[in-house]
Write an enzyme that holds these catalytic residues in place. Sequence first.
Site, PDB file in Angstrom:
ATOM      1  N   GLY A  12       0.829  -1.250   0.156  1.00 12.94           N
ATOM      2  CA  GLY A  12      -0.075   0.041   0.092  1.00 12.94           C
ATOM      3  C   GLY A  12       1.051   1.174  -0.017  1.00 12.94           C
ATOM      4  N   GLY A  14      -0.353   4.658  -0.520  1.00 11.82           N
ATOM      5  CA  GLY A  14      -1.298   5.426  -0.602  1.00 11.82           C
ATOM      6  C   GLY A  14      -1.006   6.701   0.309  1.00 11.82           C
ATOM      7  N   THR A  15      -1.895   7.361   0.982  1.00  7.24           N
ATOM      8  CA  THR A  15      -1.602   8.410   1.911  1.00  7.24           C
ATOM      9  C   THR A  15      -0.881   8.250   3.056  1.00  7.24           C
ATOM     10  OG1 THR A  15      -3.882   9.452   1.328  1.00  7.24           O
ATOM     11  CG2 THR A  15      -2.659   9.914   3.303  1.00  7.24           C
ATOM     12  N   GLU A 132       0.229   0.285  15.964  1.00  2.00           N
ATOM     13  CA  GLU A 132       0.099   1.567  16.827  1.00  2.00           C
ATOM     14  C   GLU A 132      -0.836   2.569  15.826  1.00  2.00           C
ATOM     15  OE1 GLU A 132      -0.322   3.873  19.394  1.00  2.00           O
ATOM     16  OE2 GLU A 132       1.502   2.900  20.002  1.00  2.00           O
ATOM     17  N   GLY A 190     -11.231  16.703   2.399  1.00  2.00           N
ATOM     18  CA  GLY A 190     -10.689  15.329   2.409  1.00  2.00           C
ATOM     19  C   GLY A 190     -10.550  14.689   3.611  1.00  2.00           C
ATOM     20  N   GLU A 193     -14.279  10.184   3.182  1.00  2.00           N
ATOM     21  CA  GLU A 193     -14.476   9.502   1.743  1.00  2.00           C
ATOM     22  C   GLU A 193     -15.751   9.643   0.990  1.00  2.00           C
ATOM     23  OE1 GLU A 193     -11.884   7.790   0.960  1.00  2.00           O
ATOM     24  OE2 GLU A 193     -10.410   7.843   2.792  1.00  2.00           O
ATOM     25  N   ASP A 204     -16.028   2.795  12.142  1.00  2.00           N
ATOM     26  CA  ASP A 204     -14.649   3.049  12.432  1.00  2.00           C
ATOM     27  C   ASP A 204     -14.254   3.272  13.701  1.00  2.00           C
ATOM     28  OD1 ASP A 204     -11.966   3.952  10.945  1.00  2.00           O
ATOM     29  OD2 ASP A 204     -12.565   5.405  12.503  1.00  2.00           O
ATOM     30  N   LYS A 208     -11.932   0.354  16.362  1.00  2.00           N
ATOM     31  CA  LYS A 208     -10.719   1.032  17.255  1.00  2.00           C
ATOM     32  C   LYS A 208     -11.232   0.703  18.570  1.00  2.00           C
ATOM     33  CE  LYS A 208     -10.138   4.774  13.999  1.00  2.00           C
ATOM     34  NZ  LYS A 208     -10.067   6.189  13.905  1.00  2.00           N
ATOM     35  N   GLY A 305      -4.181  11.248   8.493  1.00  2.00           N
ATOM     36  CA  GLY A 305      -3.184  12.083   7.623  1.00  2.00           C
ATOM     37  C   GLY A 305      -1.996  11.194   7.418  1.00  2.00           C
TER      38      GLY A 305
END
Length: 434
Positions: A12, A14-15, A132, A190, A193, A204, A208, A305
């Site tokens: 991956g 991506g971001t 983490e 941003g 999604e 989500d 967690k 981020g």
Amino acid sequence: MSGELIRLGLAGLGTVGTGLAKILASNADWIERRLGRRVEIKTALVRDPSKKRDLPENADIRLTSDVQDLLGDPELDIIVELMGGQDTAYELITGALRSGRHVVTANKALLAHQGNELFALAAENQVGLGYEASIAGGIPIVQTLKEGLAGNQIKVLTGILNGTANFILSEMTSRGLDFQSALHQAQVKGYAEADPTLDIEGMDAAHKLILLIRLAHGQDYPLSRLPVTGITHVDPQDIAFADEFGYRIKLIAQVRETNGLLDAGVFTALVRRESILGKVDGAFNAILLDGDAVGPIMLYGQGAGDLPTGSAVLADIMNLARNGRTPNNTGFQNAMLPMASILAPELVSSRHYFRFSVLDRPGVLASIAGVLGQRNISIAQVVQKGSPAGRSVPVVFVTHKAQAQDVQAAIREIDNQSFIAAPTVHHRILSSPA
């Protein structure tokens, strides 16, 4: 791991993957000072190797679309999974663990569903499974619970764990936007999604919270049994009423231990405006812990981020690189954690907020109060607003503590009354000191 170079196989780019690559490039000397070795990404698994990517100029990363290029490379010391999803990620993580290699992942959904199995597999092969970055972005909550607070029994853990939901509620509060307008702003910036379902429906945060329960209590709480409510039902009218009472509405994830049973869930709640959690705005996350020895502790920061989450990924990589013994992945000696002892949701006791939409008739307040009293629900405050003739009137009740089963029974009975113009709106009220 041996030698002067730690080679990563990254799934991956991506971001978060790109953020990790940027930190490794910009802080290379600093990382080497701390580890005594350099860390480099050797190979990255991506969907399209030909796609243009914003990588550091000196990044020499081989791109591939074949998962076996990671699993079959004996030079890779640590596999870093940042692709998300469950099927390919599960194949990669289990394959890496079986081959005796450490894994770092940010995949909260996979760990929430199959974490117990994966931790047991890591222990069997005496390798680390770092996660983490799967909880609250750059906030170092996993190591805090595993190491810094290991000697404490955590009495209460309360968190704002989804930055998208918190941004939406903050926009509705500060700018008076309705839910859809605030969601659109989150997408423009941003934070949300194109399909924001996991964020706005609370899942989500639920993923967690399952991981946090394992870390804080050493028990496996099945995701299927966790009560979860999102923010789609939050109305600007209730935000305004909450403000009159001195509260803000937040999406809260919480676990409390009550007489040996875990009371956990994700829910909207009124939080004191001047409290620690009440001041958490925008896309930020916060976690409030109450340990039996240390007392209250607050962790606050960016929950998503590229660089904040990449920082959390790198922390796991560096921790595994230093660790010469079998890592303690769960924070407890038993790798397969026992099933949680769960307090039935209907027995959970808290304060409550109700907004009833009623026809303006004599005796309505007395009728509602009577039903609440019959259900052992004690009233703390009442506010009634006038309206033009022929329209319904909002009546708001704030209660003392009451059990969820009594609250739901009262709502069902009141909503069946002839004077009710719309379904009752209900939110919990978070207890102090959060």
